[in-house]
Design a protein around this motif. Structure first.
Motif, short mmCIF file in Angstrom:
data_model
loop_
_atom_site.label_atom_id
_atom_site.label_comp_id
_atom_site.label_asym_id
_atom_site.label_seq_id
_atom_site.Cartn_x
_atom_site.Cartn_y
_atom_site.Cartn_z
N TYR A 46 -56.54 -15.57 -35.74
CA TYR A 46 -57.82 -14.85 -35.88
C TYR A 46 -58.67 -15.00 -34.62
CZ TYR A 46 -62.06 -13.00 -38.01
OH TYR A 46 -63.17 -12.25 -38.29
N MET A 47 -58.70 -16.21 -34.07
CA MET A 47 -59.46 -16.44 -32.84
C MET A 47 -58.93 -15.55 -31.72
SD MET A 47 -60.12 -20.55 -32.72
CE MET A 47 -61.23 -20.44 -31.31
N LEU A 48 -57.62 -15.51 -31.56
CA LEU A 48 -57.03 -14.72 -30.48
C LEU A 48 -57.22 -13.22 -30.72
CD1 LEU A 48 -53.76 -16.77 -29.97
CD2 LEU A 48 -55.74 -16.66 -28.43
N ASP A 49 -57.34 -12.83 -31.97
CA ASP A 49 -57.54 -11.42 -32.31
C ASP A 49 -58.98 -10.97 -32.06
OD1 ASP A 49 -56.49 -8.94 -33.58
OD2 ASP A 49 -58.01 -9.42 -35.10
N GLN A 50 -59.92 -11.90 -32.08
CA GLN A 50 -61.33 -11.55 -32.00
C GLN A 50 -61.89 -11.43 -30.59
OE1 GLN A 50 -63.38 -10.69 -34.72
NE2 GLN A 50 -61.30 -10.53 -35.48
N ILE A 51 -61.07 -11.70 -29.59
CA ILE A 51 -61.57 -11.67 -28.22
C ILE A 51 -60.57 -10.92 -27.35
CG2 ILE A 51 -60.57 -13.89 -27.58
CD1 ILE A 51 -63.37 -14.36 -26.14
N SER A 52 -61.08 -10.22 -26.36
CA SER A 52 -60.23 -9.32 -25.56
C SER A 52 -59.54 -9.99 -24.38
CB SER A 52 -61.07 -8.15 -25.05
OG SER A 52 -62.10 -8.63 -24.21
N ILE A 69 -61.69 -25.82 -32.96
CA ILE A 69 -61.13 -26.26 -34.24
C ILE A 69 -61.39 -27.74 -34.49
CG2 ILE A 69 -58.96 -26.60 -35.50
CD1 ILE A 69 -58.06 -23.88 -34.37
N LEU A 70 -61.27 -28.56 -33.46
CA LEU A 70 -61.52 -29.99 -33.62
C LEU A 70 -63.00 -30.28 -33.82
CD1 LEU A 70 -59.00 -31.39 -30.99
CD2 LEU A 70 -58.69 -31.18 -33.47
N ASP A 71 -63.88 -29.59 -33.09
CA ASP A 71 -65.32 -29.79 -33.24
C ASP A 71 -65.80 -29.41 -34.64
OD1 ASP A 71 -65.46 -30.71 -30.66
OD2 ASP A 71 -66.43 -28.91 -29.84
N LYS A 72 -65.17 -28.39 -35.22
CA LYS A 72 -65.53 -27.98 -36.58
C LYS A 72 -64.92 -28.90 -37.63
CE LYS A 72 -68.08 -24.39 -35.86
NZ LYS A 72 -69.47 -24.38 -36.27
N GLY A 73 -64.00 -29.75 -37.22
CA GLY A 73 -63.38 -30.69 -38.15
C GLY A 73 -62.38 -30.05 -39.10
N ILE A 78 -58.32 -16.47 -44.89
CA ILE A 78 -59.33 -17.17 -44.09
C ILE A 78 -60.69 -16.91 -44.74
CG2 ILE A 78 -60.37 -17.49 -41.82
CD1 ILE A 78 -57.87 -16.09 -40.64
N SER A 79 -61.42 -17.95 -45.03
CA SER A 79 -62.72 -17.78 -45.70
C SER A 79 -63.71 -17.05 -44.79
CB SER A 79 -63.30 -19.13 -46.10
OG SER A 79 -63.76 -19.82 -44.96
N ASP A 80 -64.65 -16.38 -45.43
CA ASP A 80 -65.70 -15.69 -44.66
C ASP A 80 -66.50 -16.67 -43.82
OD1 ASP A 80 -64.90 -13.24 -45.67
OD2 ASP A 80 -66.40 -13.23 -47.28
N ALA A 81 -66.68 -17.88 -44.29
CA ALA A 81 -67.44 -18.89 -43.55
C ALA A 81 -66.73 -19.25 -42.24
CB ALA A 81 -67.65 -20.14 -44.40
N ILE A 82 -65.42 -19.42 -42.29
CA ILE A 82 -64.66 -19.74 -41.08
C ILE A 82 -64.69 -18.56 -40.12
CG2 ILE A 82 -62.34 -20.21 -40.16
CD1 ILE A 82 -61.83 -21.92 -42.67
N GLU A 114 -67.01 -16.35 -39.84
CA GLU A 114 -68.35 -16.30 -39.27
C GLU A 114 -68.53 -17.38 -38.20
OE1 GLU A 114 -71.95 -15.00 -38.22
OE2 GLU A 114 -70.57 -13.96 -39.56
N ASP A 115 -67.99 -18.57 -38.43
CA ASP A 115 -68.02 -19.63 -37.41
C ASP A 115 -67.38 -19.15 -36.11
OD1 ASP A 115 -69.29 -21.46 -39.07
OD2 ASP A 115 -67.44 -22.59 -39.53
N ILE A 116 -66.25 -18.48 -36.22
CA ILE A 116 -65.52 -18.00 -35.05
C ILE A 116 -66.31 -16.92 -34.32
CG2 ILE A 116 -63.44 -16.76 -34.29
CD1 ILE A 116 -61.97 -18.30 -36.61
N VAL A 117 -66.80 -15.95 -35.08
CA VAL A 117 -67.57 -14.86 -34.48
C VAL A 117 -68.82 -15.40 -33.79
CG1 VAL A 117 -68.92 -12.79 -35.02
CG2 VAL A 117 -66.65 -13.10 -36.02
N THR A 118 -69.50 -16.32 -34.43
CA THR A 118 -70.71 -16.94 -33.85
C THR A 118 -70.35 -17.69 -32.57
OG1 THR A 118 -71.74 -17.11 -36.01
CG2 THR A 118 -72.60 -18.55 -34.27
N TYR A 119 -69.28 -18.45 -32.60
CA TYR A 119 -68.84 -19.21 -31.42
C TYR A 119 -68.58 -18.27 -30.25
CZ TYR A 119 -65.99 -22.17 -28.42
OH TYR A 119 -65.48 -22.84 -27.34
N PHE A 120 -67.88 -17.17 -30.50
CA PHE A 120 -67.59 -16.22 -29.43
C PHE A 120 -68.85 -15.53 -28.93
CE2 PHE A 120 -62.96 -15.65 -30.96
CZ PHE A 120 -62.55 -16.70 -30.17
#
Length: 152
Positions: free
Chosen positions: A15-21, A33-37, A85-89, A91-97
């Motif tokens: 999902y992370m690799l899919d969300q960024i160009s 992933i490690l920072d989010k635990g 993948i939960s909506d919360a995860i 959202e964490d990814i989208v926010t991080y990017f």
């Protein structure tokens, strides 16, 4: 560890690799992933290794960085299982990017490396690219490794 949980870690990477160009460095994925635990380092490395082995992502070295990219097979797999993948995860990814977009682009767009040339001096190679197009490339010959390293 349950197989379902391990599958989730792999889906997060996809999902992370899919969300960024742009390709992402392995260290960026590790940090997020490690920072989010979500999991530990060894489990994450195993998940990334399986994704590479199954050709869902590709790994390449570029200027001393390991960059990861999504393959077509990886994108197809994600489309089938993204709902796990939960909506919360997500959202964490989208926010991080969103918060780190420029840093992430610069990480894979402004690169440098150095090496010893045949005449015994060192060449510092600096370049900038946008996606796969090289925008500028500079090679400078310097007398010492220390100077080359500091330039990079």
């Amino acid at each position: 560890m349950q197989q379902e949980t391990f599958t989730l870690y792999k889906l997060i990477v996809l999902y992370m690799l899919d969300q960024i160009s742009v390709p992402l460095s392995k260290s960026t994925i590790n940090s997020f992933i490690l920072d989010k635990g979500y999991t530990n380092f060894l489990t994450l490395q195993q998940a990334i290794g399986e994704l590479i082995d199954n050709q869902l992502i590709i790994q390449k070295m570029e200027a001393n960085k390991v960059l990861l990219s999504l393959t077509k097979e990886g994108a197809d797999t994600l489309s089938y299982f993204e709902n796990r993948i939960s909506d919360a995860i997500k959202e964490d990814i989208v926010t991080y990017f969103r918060e780190n977009e420029m840093d992430l682009r610069n990480e894979v767009s402004v690169l440098s490396d150095y090496y010893r040339s045949v005449n015994g001096e060192y060449e510092a190679h600096l370049w900038a690219k946008d996606r796969n197009t090289e925008l500028v490339s500079i090679k400078l010959t310097v007398p010492t490794q220390e100077i080359a390293a500091s330039m990079c």
